[in-house]
Scaffold this active site. Structure first.
Site, PDB file in Angstrom:
ATOM      1  N   GLU A  35      19.640  76.993   4.633  1.00  0.00           N
ATOM      2  CA  GLU A  35      20.743  76.411   3.858  1.00  0.00           C
ATOM      3  C   GLU A  35      20.942  74.955   4.270  1.00  0.00           C
ATOM      4  OE1 GLU A  35      25.475  77.464   3.044  1.00  0.00           O
ATOM      5  OE2 GLU A  35      24.565  77.928   4.988  1.00  0.00           O
ATOM      6  N   LYS A  40      25.796  79.487  -4.344  1.00  0.00           N
ATOM      7  CA  LYS A  40      26.527  80.235  -3.329  1.00  0.00           C
ATOM      8  C   LYS A  40      27.851  80.701  -3.940  1.00  0.00           C
ATOM      9  CE  LYS A  40      27.899  79.835   1.556  1.00  0.00           C
ATOM     10  NZ  LYS A  40      27.861  78.923   2.735  1.00  0.00           N
ATOM     11  N   CYS A  85      23.862  82.334   3.077  1.00  0.00           N
ATOM     12  CA  CYS A  85      24.665  82.360   4.293  1.00  0.00           C
ATOM     13  C   CYS A  85      25.869  83.292   4.192  1.00  0.00           C
ATOM     14  CB  CYS A  85      25.091  80.932   4.637  1.00  0.00           C
ATOM     15  SG  CYS A  85      25.689  80.732   6.346  1.00  0.00           S
TER      16      CYS A  85
END
Length: 527
Positions: free
Chosen positions: A269, A345, A379
């Site tokens: 990321e 995300k 993440c």
């Protein structure tokens, strides 16, 4: 599958995968094609069609012209064991029409239904659907297409002919049959007669078992069931300019592809935040906006590297500016042809909101590749089991997690949750994080990372449910082979089988995502 125009006597007809929004029109067409309740092939209802789109969206096809649906084809993948040409029933092979028995590891595409608007028949619409179905069979490397063919006029000949004799005469051209005769012209061969296949007065409940052999099929022994994955544990360091950054990225991609034969490469990321070290110091929000200006260069670089190495490249993540001015933390997944799809995300950490003003996305992608079905969560997303469950329910076999954590606690949150997602969904989860530091870049000071690939915890897999794990906090690349067949053996006969043992009678999973096909082999859901 990608939408594709097919030339017909009506002109160009578009064949594409349907979406949930198409269901009312499909049901209306189905009623036109099968007006009698007891006719073969019917009746579909909304639950059937939603199930088809849920378990195997790629296998559902529709043909349309000028926005009007002219024909539909439904299919699923089955595994019929050592005797694939054995007799069966329609309800048995389609699980009462719901396709719950769809087996992604099977070798046979089963044609459950094809129907064309009565006003559009004999114009090539059916041929277009069959052509698209053969293309799907080739692309998924399936051994064959099987189907049960109705004996359209058999009722008129039943007094003097057995079903076998009727089929012989259709094959010889002595009896015209609009269904079986058409399917023979499409390259299918008759392999036998199946009595009591489904209730159909025209066929006296009989069907011909027909087969099309995929001439391009590669057996597992030739092609292999293993997938090679490379997780880049990338060291953040000062760079002079974009070319300096590109050279570091290129090194890892070329090493993964040329030296190790990796088929999938995942970067961490916020990979591109390194570029801010080449610019004069600036505030965090100003810097992240400046970084989004590199989007076109970054996209071109990753597209070229994926194309040169012929692999799937999960390019970490990068801040992308949206037309409305918002910023999303986005992972771009590049395919061997250089094209890409984007996975934003969903869950944004407090620091991302505070320091950078990042907004959360609202879509999830499932990407079908020749070796495995993949998805990406960035993440913090892996710490929320709903997102992974959504992807796993749609067939994802490998889940990639690019992450960026600044301390051991953050790393443990990501890695422990990744291991949990692997166990509860019986999938592989591959992670890659950054290491090193960027002293002059606000909110990106130090990092803690340890690339790893997690598996279900059972006899089929490595001890402790960890397929491979890198040494922490050093720049390296973790390379490992994943056997997709092990996942399905575990789901079928593992010590525990969480995928099938879920108490759906007690708990239901709801989402606000609608399934839409946005690119070849890609399924996306939007809020």
């Amino acid at each position: 599958m990608p939408p594709k125009d097919h030339e017909t006597k009506l002109g160009a007809v578009l064949v594409r995968n349907p979406t949930v929004d198409d269901i009312p029109a499909i049901l209306s067409l189905h009623r036109r094609c099968f007006p009698q309740p007891n006719d073969a092939g019917g009746p579909w209802n909304e639950k059937h069609l939603r199930s088809h789109l849920h378990v195997f969206p790629e296998g559902q096809l529709l043909a349309e012209k000028d926005g009007q649906i002219l024909g539909v084809a439904s299919s699923l993948i089955v595994s019929l064991g050592r005797n694939p040409l054995r007799k069966h029933t329609y309800d048995g092979v389609t699980d009462d029409g719901y396709f719950y028995n769809h087996d992604p590891q099977g070798d046979t595409l089963y044609g459950a239904d094809v129907y064309v608007d009565p006003d559009a028949r004999k114009f090539g619409v059916g041929a277009a659907l069959y052509s698209a179905r053969r293309d799907l069979c080739r692309r998924l490397n399936l051994r064959r297409i099987l189907a049960g063919a109705r004996l359209w006029h058999y009722d008129e000949h039943a007094a003097r002919l057995t079903p076998e004799e009727y089929v012989w005469q259709v094959q010889d051209g002595k009896i015209p049959d609009p269904v079986l005769g058409f399917q023979i012209k499409q390259g299918f061969a008759v392999r036998g007669i199946m009595p009591n296949y489904l209730h159909d007065h025209r066929s006296r409940d009989n069907a011909a078992l027909i087969e099309w052999i995929n001439p391009e099929y590669q057996a597992p022994g030739e092609m292999g069931n293993k997938v090679r994955v490379a997780c880049v544990q990338y060291h953040m360091r000062k760079v002079a300019d974009f070319d300096d950054f590109a050279n570091q990225v290129r090194y890892f991609v070329e090493t993964a592809g040329e030296d190790y034969g990796a088929e999938f490469v995942v970067f961490p990321e916020f990979l591109t935040v390194q570029l801010l070290s080449a610019l004069p110091p600036m505030g965090s929000r100003e810097g992240i906006r400046k970084l989004s200006e590199y989007t076109d260069q970054f996209r071109a670089l990753m597209s070229r590297l994926a194309r040169e190495q012929g692999l799937y490249l999960i390019a970490g993540s990068h801040p992308v500016a949206l037309p409305d001015g918002r910023l999303e933390n986005t992972s771009m997944i590049f395919k061997p042809d250089g094209t890409h799809v984007s996975q934003p995300k969903l869950h944004i950490t407090p620091s991302e909101k505070t320091w950078w003003g990042i907004s959360g996305g609202d879509s999830l992608i499932v990407l079908q590749t020749p070796k495995a079905k993949i998805g990406v969560l960035i993440c913090y997303d892996v710490e929320f089991p709903e997102a992974a469950r959504y992807l796993a329910d749609r067939g994802v076999e490998i889940l990639f997690i690019p992450y960026c954590t600044d301390n051991r606690q953050g790393y443990l949150r990501v890695s422990l949750c990744a291991a949990a997602r692997a166990i509860e969904n019986q999938i592989y989860v591959a992670t890659a994080g950054v290491v090193g530091n960027l002293p002059d870049v606000p909110a990106m000071d130090v990092h803690y990372g340890r690339a790893a690939v997690f598996t279900p915890s059972d006899f089929e897999f490595a001890r402790d449910g960890i397929q491979a794990e890198a040494d922490p906090n050093v720049e390296t690349m973790l390379v490992t082979d994943l056997d997709i067949s092990d996942l399905y053996r575990s789901r079928l006969s593992g010590s525990v089988t969480p995928v099938t043992d879920r108490r759906t009678d007690l708990f239901e999973f709801h989402n606000k995502l609608s399934n839409e096909i946005i690119a070849p082999g890609v399924q996306e859901g939007h809020l």
